[in-house]
Design an enzyme around this catalytic site. Structure first.
Site, PDB file in Angstrom:
ATOM      1  N   GLU A 170       2.556  -1.031   1.438  1.00  0.00           N
ATOM      2  CA  GLU A 170       1.510  -0.508   0.566  1.00  0.00           C
ATOM      3  C   GLU A 170       2.004  -0.294  -0.871  1.00  0.00           C
ATOM      4  O   GLU A 170       1.990   0.826  -1.378  1.00  0.00           O
ATOM      5  CB  GLU A 170       0.931   0.786   1.155  1.00  0.00           C
ATOM      6  CG  GLU A 170       0.251   0.528   2.493  1.00  0.00           C
ATOM      7  CD  GLU A 170      -0.413   1.755   3.111  1.00  0.00           C
ATOM      8  OE1 GLU A 170      -0.239   2.870   2.568  1.00  0.00           O
ATOM      9  OE2 GLU A 170      -1.101   1.594   4.135  1.00  0.00           O
ATOM     10  N   GLU A 205      -1.166  -3.053   9.500  1.00  0.00           N
ATOM     11  CA  GLU A 205      -1.652  -1.781  10.032  1.00  0.00           C
ATOM     12  C   GLU A 205      -3.163  -1.889  10.176  1.00  0.00           C
ATOM     13  O   GLU A 205      -3.836  -2.477   9.334  1.00  0.00           O
ATOM     14  CB  GLU A 205      -1.339  -0.613   9.088  1.00  0.00           C
ATOM     15  CG  GLU A 205       0.133  -0.294   8.930  1.00  0.00           C
ATOM     16  CD  GLU A 205       0.369   0.893   7.991  1.00  0.00           C
ATOM     17  OE1 GLU A 205      -0.601   1.651   7.727  1.00  0.00           O
ATOM     18  OE2 GLU A 205       1.501   1.059   7.518  1.00  0.00           O
TER      19      GLU A 205
END
Length: 577
Positions: free
Chosen positions: A184, A303
């Site tokens: 991220e 994810e």
């Protein structure tokens, strides 16, 4: 349980077994492999990513921000635990790693030798189990990498040092080990285009370091994220351009997906897996497929889940949750995306080695190979104290055939207990009367709508009466509103000032966020309004609340705030039509 061998012959047997296991993994796709220069079969990026399906995240362990892997409440990782996860059918495991607490913050940015050895120990155990293993730089992304706009050289030097040490440590690991350069990625106080450029710098540096470190790193699969691991088209395009510039066939892209946000956290009235929620999912996967997969770059959904799970898994109603998970698994398979389910300990019990929600895992697992039928709802409310009426539930066969309705081990009688007209299942009044029995409140039976394949769809038959709220007093720190739920379940809550404008947090909607602005406590018989709700309620104001229940009932409630004092008074209950 593994035991350290103490005899030479035992050690030799263990070595030979490990070699045989590695050979089995590497030759599983032998029909499509081309031998590498060294003679060992080498899978392409597409084949490697396909072989990783399905995957699972070992979240909140080695990525925990603290002294060690138990800092966020999960137990120490063991060989037995990894064996148990492998036995659930997962072919890959993402092991997020946060290095910040174990890496010097000044040059030469040395990683603690013991921590690096522990990461290697866990990776080796997972490889021995036959997993494809993905490791990365994880929460460092928001801890120090995000300061790159103002501390460019220092951040890049530290990042380069980290990957130099990681690459050297794992240079001789088998190709089943995969590197993801950063989780991220984000950069403080810059626009998205600048963030894309900074991420490209990291991508180039990561690529050069790993490829130049020798051993199996020369052609190991590398995984490159989009900025924020976003699936917005602009971010996908920037990542695609960065990956293309590396001119390396052994690269995959990665994004994350936690669903259509209002549904994912249960805000703004998005309580169901409706057409809008489904369309957002499809559009996301379609963009990823068109930008990467159709251009020869495989994709790992690094994810996925629901953001509401960060609070607890009850934020989204069970049946709506199951429909989301079933459909995501199906559509990921349709588009060729490999999925790695995020689990920070809320799904698989890492001590008991069981699924905390077996029905949820059953739907996740079923989607690996096919579809499961669902229905418009999994809740059938029968008013207590009244003669039940027949109820109709729309079925979603998802391409399957409805084969029957069961109550436990008993198959119910078509034409008597129920009828089916097209995709409409009608439960007879006589069946419902028999199931609710003496009129006790709460769940009275769980029926199963069975299909020709997949997981049966459960229908929870619930006897309920109108919920009743009582007056309350408290402070802006917390107000617990007494609520007799009477077998019902709270779906959402509205909050508005007398002029109709939204009150409280999320002031763009009257429908508040579940488990943030309010939360039911069924055991205590209360609905709790926390400090976070009152922090955004005007002083000396009146707030009208509407509690919406899954049966269709509503309860009106009025709050009066004066300073830090709050009083609440019950109004009336509206019966469902």
């Amino acid at each position: 349980m593994r035991r350290k061998p103490i005899r030479l012959i035992a050690a030799l047997v263990a070595v030979l077994a490990a070699v045989a296991a590695a050979f089995t993994v590497r030759t599983a796709f032998a029909e499509t492999e081309a031998p590498s220069e060294g003679g060992t079969a080498q899978l392409s990026a597409e084949e490697t990513v396909a072989a990783m399906q399905p995957g699972w995240n070992l979240g909140n362990s080695l990525d925990a921000v603290g002294e060690d892997e138990t800092a966020w409440g999960n137990p120490r990782i063991t060989a037995e635990f990894l064996d148990q996860i492998r036995a659930q059918g997962f072919n890959s495991i993402r092991i997020p790693v946060t290095w910040s607490a174990h890496q010097d913050a000044a040059a030469p940015y040395t990683i603690d030798e013991a921590y690096l050895a522990r990461v290697k120990e866990v990776v080796d155990l997972a490889l021995e189990d036959g997993f494809y293993v993905l490791i990365n730089i994880h929460h460092d992304s928001w801890q120090w990498v995000n300061t790159m706009p103002t501390q460019h050289d220092a951040v890049l030097d530290r990042y380069d040092s980290a990957w130099t040490q990681i690459a050297e440590t794992f240079a001789d690991a088998p190709p089943e080990l995969v590197f993801e350069n950063i989780n991220e990625p984000q950069f403080a106080d810059v626009d998205e285009a600048t963030g894309d450029d900074l991420l490209h710098e990291l991508n180039v540096s990561f690529h050069e370091i790993v490829r130049g470190s020798g051993g199996d790193n020369a052609d190991r699969l590398l995984v490159i994220p989009t900025l924020h691991t976003s699936s917005d088209q602009a971010r996908l395009d920037a990542a695609a351009e960065s990956i293309a510039s590396l001119n390396d066939p052994m690269i995959a892209a990665t994004v994350h997906y936690y669903g259509f946000w209002p549904f994912s956290v249960n805000v703004a009235g998005y309580t169901t897996f409706n057409a809008e929620v489904q369309a957002d999912l499809e559009a996301t996967f379609d963009r990823v497929k068109a930008t990467f997969i159709d251009q020869g770059v495989p994709v790992i959904l690094g994810e996925w889940g629901l953001l509401g799970f960060d609070k607890h898994v009850g934020v989204v109603e069970q049946g709506e949750k199951l429909k989301f998970f079933e459909y995501l698994g199906h559509y990921a398979k349709q588009t060729g995306v490999t999925t790695m389910w995020w689990d920070n300990g809320q799904h698989f019990d890492r001590t008991a080695y069981t699924w905390k929600d077996p029905d949820l895992f059953a739907h996740v697992e079923s989607a690996w190979e096919g579809r499961s039928g669902t229905a418009a709802s999994d809740l059938v409310y029968v008013p207590a104290g009244e003669t039940p009426a027949a109820q109709t539930i729309a079925l979603n066969p998802n391409g399957l055939e409805f084969t029957g309705l069961w109550n436990g081990d008993t198959e119910l009688a078509a034409g008597t207990d129920y009828t089916v007209d097209g995709d409409n299942l009608t439960l007879s009044a006589e069946l419902l009367a028999g199931l609710v029995g003496d009129g006790g409140l709460g769940e009275r039976a769980v029926l199963e709508a069975r299909y020709s394949a997949g997981v049966p769809w459960k229908l929870h038959v619930i006897s309920s009466s109108a919920p009743v709220a009582q007056d309350a007093s408290g402070t802006t720190t917390e107000l617990a509103i007494p609520m007799a739920f009477n077998g019902d379940q709270l779906a959402t809550m509205e909050a508005a000032y007398p002029d109709g404008t939204a009150a409280g947090p999320q002031n763009w909607t009257t429908y508040k966020e579940f488990a943030t602005a309010f939360e039911p406590d069924y055991e205590a018989g209360t609905v709790v309004l926390p400090e976070a709700f009152f922090a955004e309620v005007n002083d000396n104001s009146t707030v009208n609340l509407t509690f919406h229940f899954w049966s269709g009932e509503t309860v009106q409630y009025t709050l009066e705030r004066s300073g830090t004092t709050v009083t609440g008074s019950a109004s009336l209950t509206s019966r469902a039509a």
